[in-house]
Scaffold this motif. Structure first.
Motif, PDB file in Angstrom:
ATOM      1  N   ALA A 156      13.998  -5.279  -0.363  1.00 47.09           N
ATOM      2  CA  ALA A 156      14.048  -5.337  -1.829  1.00 47.09           C
ATOM      3  C   ALA A 156      12.692  -4.977  -2.434  1.00 47.09           C
ATOM      4  O   ALA A 156      12.615  -4.246  -3.430  1.00 47.09           O
ATOM      5  N   GLU A 157      11.615  -5.451  -1.805  1.00 47.44           N
ATOM      6  CA  GLU A 157      10.277  -5.148  -2.310  1.00 47.44           C
ATOM      7  C   GLU A 157       9.966  -3.661  -2.165  1.00 47.44           C
ATOM      8  O   GLU A 157       9.391  -3.039  -3.065  1.00 47.44           O
ATOM      9  N   PHE A 158      10.351  -3.079  -1.033  1.00 44.82           N
ATOM     10  CA  PHE A 158      10.116  -1.643  -0.838  1.00 44.82           C
ATOM     11  C   PHE A 158      10.941  -0.821  -1.824  1.00 44.82           C
ATOM     12  O   PHE A 158      10.452   0.173  -2.377  1.00 44.82           O
ATOM     13  N   ASP A 159      12.174  -1.210  -2.042  1.00 44.87           N
ATOM     14  CA  ASP A 159      13.023  -0.491  -2.998  1.00 44.87           C
ATOM     15  C   ASP A 159      12.405  -0.515  -4.395  1.00 44.87           C
ATOM     16  O   ASP A 159      12.371   0.502  -5.094  1.00 44.87           O
ATOM     17  N   ASP A 160      11.918  -1.672  -4.797  1.00 41.97           N
ATOM     18  CA  ASP A 160      11.314  -1.785  -6.126  1.00 41.97           C
ATOM     19  C   ASP A 160      10.077  -0.906  -6.238  1.00 41.97           C
ATOM     20  O   ASP A 160       9.875  -0.223  -7.252  1.00 41.97           O
ATOM     21  N   TYR A 161       9.266  -0.940  -5.192  1.00 38.27           N
ATOM     22  CA  TYR A 161       8.036  -0.141  -5.243  1.00 38.27           C
ATOM     23  C   TYR A 161       8.362   1.355  -5.230  1.00 38.27           C
ATOM     24  O   TYR A 161       7.748   2.140  -5.962  1.00 38.27           O
ATOM     25  N   ALA A 162       9.331   1.745  -4.430  1.00 34.32           N
ATOM     26  CA  ALA A 162       9.736   3.159  -4.392  1.00 34.32           C
ATOM     27  C   ALA A 162      10.227   3.611  -5.762  1.00 34.32           C
ATOM     28  O   ALA A 162       9.894   4.724  -6.217  1.00 34.32           O
ATOM     29  N   ASN A 163      10.993   2.779  -6.426  1.00 30.36           N
ATOM     30  CA  ASN A 163      11.489   3.142  -7.763  1.00 30.36           C
ATOM     31  C   ASN A 163      10.344   3.312  -8.750  1.00 30.36           C
ATOM     32  O   ASN A 163      10.377   4.213  -9.605  1.00 30.36           O
ATOM     33  N   SER A 164       9.312   2.476  -8.640  1.00 32.72           N
ATOM     34  CA  SER A 164       8.168   2.610  -9.557  1.00 32.72           C
ATOM     35  C   SER A 164       7.383   3.885  -9.274  1.00 32.72           C
ATOM     36  O   SER A 164       6.902   4.534 -10.209  1.00 32.72           O
ATOM     37  N   ILE A 165       7.246   4.242  -8.000  1.00 31.81           N
ATOM     38  CA  ILE A 165       6.576   5.508  -7.656  1.00 31.81           C
ATOM     39  C   ILE A 165       7.365   6.681  -8.222  1.00 31.81           C
ATOM     40  O   ILE A 165       6.800   7.601  -8.836  1.00 31.81           O
ATOM     41  N   LYS A 166       8.664   6.642  -8.018  1.00 30.41           N
ATOM     42  CA  LYS A 166       9.533   7.732  -8.465  1.00 30.41           C
ATOM     43  C   LYS A 166       9.483   7.885  -9.977  1.00 30.41           C
ATOM     44  O   LYS A 166       9.384   9.019 -10.496  1.00 30.41           O
ATOM     45  N   GLU A 167       9.543   6.795 -10.687  1.00 39.08           N
ATOM     46  CA  GLU A 167       9.524   6.858 -12.150  1.00 39.08           C
ATOM     47  C   GLU A 167       8.228   7.471 -12.653  1.00 39.08           C
ATOM     48  O   GLU A 167       8.238   8.347 -13.527  1.00 39.08           O
TER      49      GLU A 167
END
Length: 794
Positions: A564-575
């Motif tokens: 869940a933490e990796f998913d959240d961080y990946a989404n912030s990078i992508k955005e």
């Protein structure tokens, strides 16, 4: 885990013994066997390199044991079965030890030793390295344990101790970069045979605790280095009296052997080179870098007796050999007669995994070009080149992983590489020196660009970036386990590297700029367009790739919170990535990724479009437009204008979106950048950069096209780890009418052959039992011919 499984406590295989010098030496001992043997083994190592003998015979076909490591943390030992070498009665055992990387000998100043930057005025803009190579100890040393198991159930253990005898070697100088001096007059004939008189030899010295090597002992499990093939030298010309030029016909990482006959004391020098100069003589200058004055010296032992000489503890790089001090005329009164020249091509003894053949021989020539470069650099570390640097730069261990894994079974080799990388990962207290001795702390989790790391070039180069802390290099700790898992299906590789990968991602977060990017490395290194390195675009795409890959690993390991933490961080990078880099082209009808380091214009590179497409950074609603941007820049450039970092993602994105014919056109271009241009230029291994006279002529770092041979042309691609589920989607380039390809997966052999006839296309496919496959003929359907598929389950 690898650490627990292969680790052996220090000094469990005998004492560390030496003659207390930093020069090569011999060790010997005699022992007797009076009972019937059931089994006999030896555990042995010598630092930096060793050879082991029983009764005059070298044991094993290994070269350059043990594998290179960070000897302060890890030392490899080798196990040999020696039962068939031991005779009833008296036996003699010998160990020959030389320098390697343990105490790299730089005493002969006329012989090459890599330094960065080179000591030349044009490199004055590069800061000097305050952390150059340092020896790992004061003395060369060895340890061994022979275990004899008798038929009566008893055992006997023979270890290295003060009962061994020692003396200096005939090898007077041994340089890891391929130079040595060997005076055969000093060779003690029969030293490793029984009944040799060693009264004049010295007693071996057991090293004190503080003198011993610091590293822990690990069993060497990766394939050994072996001689793959021997090439015979052809005389090109006599350059001058006493100097003869030979052509081996193949560039290689090689042990270069000569057979000579002359007067005792005559000196012969052997200069290897990858290329010839305009004058037709060898050219040892690495273009744009420095002279690589590597050569070996042999001094003849006896008058008018045929003698063979071949280096045993260092290897060189080259196709051409200039041999000085010899004649090809048997009756020449001035110089020894040279009757034979050989090049022994050495590489890791990995099993062959794949093969590719087709009727357009240009493709086979390119395949061979890349494969020979791969083999030249697949050693106990994955070197960048066998001559100039000989360093374990890490980025090919994931960028080139699919290409190499299709060709070779490198399962255990990659496990060794990744273990080396984990060992090199920095702790919070680790530091390096700055120019004036100040301490530099990078922080916990850093993965250096090399492993083992023999030189710490920690100071960034102005206008270029860091050569020590580079995200596509450090990302090997995450992306190499991914490829290993996809090819071999062994989840242990994920378990062993997961914690190190998590620590590395935490470290990377400390390097993110205020703009939300990573930009301290080299960008698309090797790009022929020096304006197209695009650091922010390239390196931040790797930050995203690392994060989503760790999320996949967390899912595999049942670590829901981590995922869940990796998913959240990946989404912030992508955005952030799309907010700041994805723009509407002012002159074209598409959205594209502009290079962040060109704020004054919308500057497009192939890699800047391909990496977001490959890793899924592109918003779904913009995918078709970014694909248009990729096609636009590819058609604009008309070739692969990319470095080693972007190239695999460009090729694979082109494959994914149906641009296979364009890939074919690009690789067969007759001018650079192109693979076939290297063939036309006479190269036999892949050079470093897209140019006619590259710095190195034997780099595998741009060999990513081989992955496409297997998953693009033959169309064999894993959909699930370990090839339990595969896609078969073959493609025939316009100039190719017939192909056959095989891959020995961990599930069994996959074979495909495709033949285009006048009215139909015949396909024969063999898939192992239990492997689910999907067949897709869409890449062949464009030919508008009937497709006949014959399927066999093996």
């Amino acid at each position: 885990m690898l650490e627990a499984k292969n680790k052996t406590k220090r000094n469990r295989i005998g004492n560390w013994i030496s003659n207390k010098t930093d020069k090569p030496f011999y060790l010997r001992k005699e022992f007797s066997v009076r009972k019937d043997l059931k089994a006999a083994t030896v555990k042995v190592t010598g630092l930096g390199q060793f050879a082991f003998y029983i009764n005059g015979r070298k044991i094993g076909n290994h070269e350059l044991d043990p594998g290179w490591t960070n000897y302060n943390k890890k030392i490899l030992y080798v196990v040999f079965d020696i039962k068939n070498e031991i005779i009833s009665g008296k036996n003699a055992v010998g160990i020959e030890v030389a320098n390697g990387w343990y105490i790299a000998d730089r005493s002969e100043e006329d012989r090459y030793f890599f330094s960065m930057p080179p000591k030349r005025p044009e490199f004055s803009f590069m800061p000097p390295n305050p952390n150059p190579y340092q020896p790992f100890g004061d003395y060369l040393t060895a340890c061994a344990e022979i275990l004899l198991e008798y038929e009566d159930g008893t055992t006997e253990r023979i270890i290295t101790d003060q009962s061994w005898r020692t003396r200096e070697s005939a090898l007077l100088y041994s340089n890891v970069y391929g130079s040595e001096i060997y005076d055969a007059r000093r060779y003690p004939k029969g030293w490793n045979h029984i009944s040799f008189n060693d009264e004049a030899w010295d007693t071996a010295i057991i090293l004190e605790k503080e003198e011993e090597p610091k590293g822990e002992l690990y069993l060497q499990t990766q394939p050994p280095l072996v001689i793959k093939k021997t090439y015979h030298g052809r005389i090109l010309k006599e350059v001058e009296p006493g100097a003869v030029l030979f052509d081996l016909g193949q560039n290689m990482s090689g042990l270069f052997e000569i057979t000579v006959c002359g007067k005792s004391g005559a000196r012969i020098d052997i200069y290897p080179a990858e290329k010839l100069g305009e004058d037709g003589n060898i050219d040892q200058f690495a273009h744009g870098w420095t002279p690589v004055n590597t050569f070996t010296t042999y001094v003849i032992a006896e008058d008018e007796v045929e003698e063979n000489y071949c280096p045993q503890f260092c290897y060189g790089a080259g196709r051409y050999l200039l041999i000085k001090g010899v004649s090809v005329k048997p009756e020449d009164p001035m110089y020894p007669y040279i009757s034979s020249v050989k090049g022994h091509f050495i590489t890791s003894d990995c099993e062959e995994a794949g093969s590719f053949q087709c009727d357009d021989k240009r493709y086979e020539q390119i395949y061979d070009l890349v494969e020979k470069a791969v083999e030249s650099n697949l050693h106990s570390v994955h070197t960048d080149c066998p001559g100039i640097e000989k360093i374990a730069w890490q980025e090919p261990n994931h960028l080139m992983a699919p290409s190499i894994m299709y060709m070779k079974n490198v399962k255990s080799l990659w496990e060794k590489y990744l273990h080396d990388l984990r060992i090199e990962q920095w702790k919070a207290e680790d530091f390096a020196s700055a120019l004036h001795g100040e301490k530099i702390y990078f922080g916990e989790g850093l993965i250096p660009s090399q492993a083992p790391c023999y030189e710490k070039n920690v100071l960034p180069v102005p206008g270029i970036g860091s050569f020590f802390d580079i995200i596509p290099w450090g990302s090997t700790i995450i992306l190499a386990p991914y490829w290993h898992y996809m090819f071999y299906g062994d989840i242990n590789i994920v378990k062993e590297n997961y914690e190190a990968g998590v620590k590395y991602l935490r470290y990377l977060k400390t390097k993110v700029t205020e703009e939300g990017f990573i930009n301290h490395g080299l960008g698309d290194w090797g790009n022929p367009d020096k304006k197209a390195f695009a650091r922010e675009n390239i390196e931040t795409a790797f930050l995203y790739a690392d994060t989503i890959t760790l999320a996949k690993f967390a899912l595999l390991l049942g670590l829901d919170q981590d995922k869940a933490e990796f998913d959240d961080y990946a989404n912030s990078i992508k955005e952030n990535y799309n907010k700041k880099l994805l723009v509407k082209h002012p002159e074209q009808d598409f959205y594209c990724y502009q290079a962040f380091d060109h704020p004054e214009e919308v500057f497009l590179t192939q890699a800047c479009q391909a990496l977001p497409l490959y890793w899924g950074l592109v918003p779904e609603e913009r995918e078709e437009e970014v694909l248009k941007a990729l096609k636009f820049v590819l058609e604009r450039d008309g070739a692969f204008v990319s470095g080693e970092v972007g190239l695999p993602y460009i090729i694979q994105s082109m494959k994914k979106y149906g641009m296979n014919q364009m890939i074919s056109d690009f690789i067969l271009k007759e001018e650079h950048p192109s693979y076939y241009a290297f063939i036309l230029g006479g190269e036999t291994t892949l050079p470093e950069y897209w140019e006619e006279n590259a710095r190195s002529h034997n780099h595998d770092m741009m060999g990513h096209i081989i992955e496409w041979y297997y998953n693009g042309i033959a169309g064999i691609e894993p959909l699930e780890p370990g090839f339990t589920k595969i896609m078969i989607r073959p493609f025939l380039p316009q100039s190719m009418k017939e192909l056959s390809c095989s891959y020995e997966s961990v599930r069994g052999r996959i074979d495909i052959s495709v033949k285009e006839l006048e009215e139909e296309i015949m396909i024969h496919l063999n898939v192992p039992n239990g492997v689910y496959y999907k067949f897709d003929d869409s890449q062949l359907a464009v030919k508008n011919k009937k497709i006949q598929l014959q399927m066999t389950a093996i």
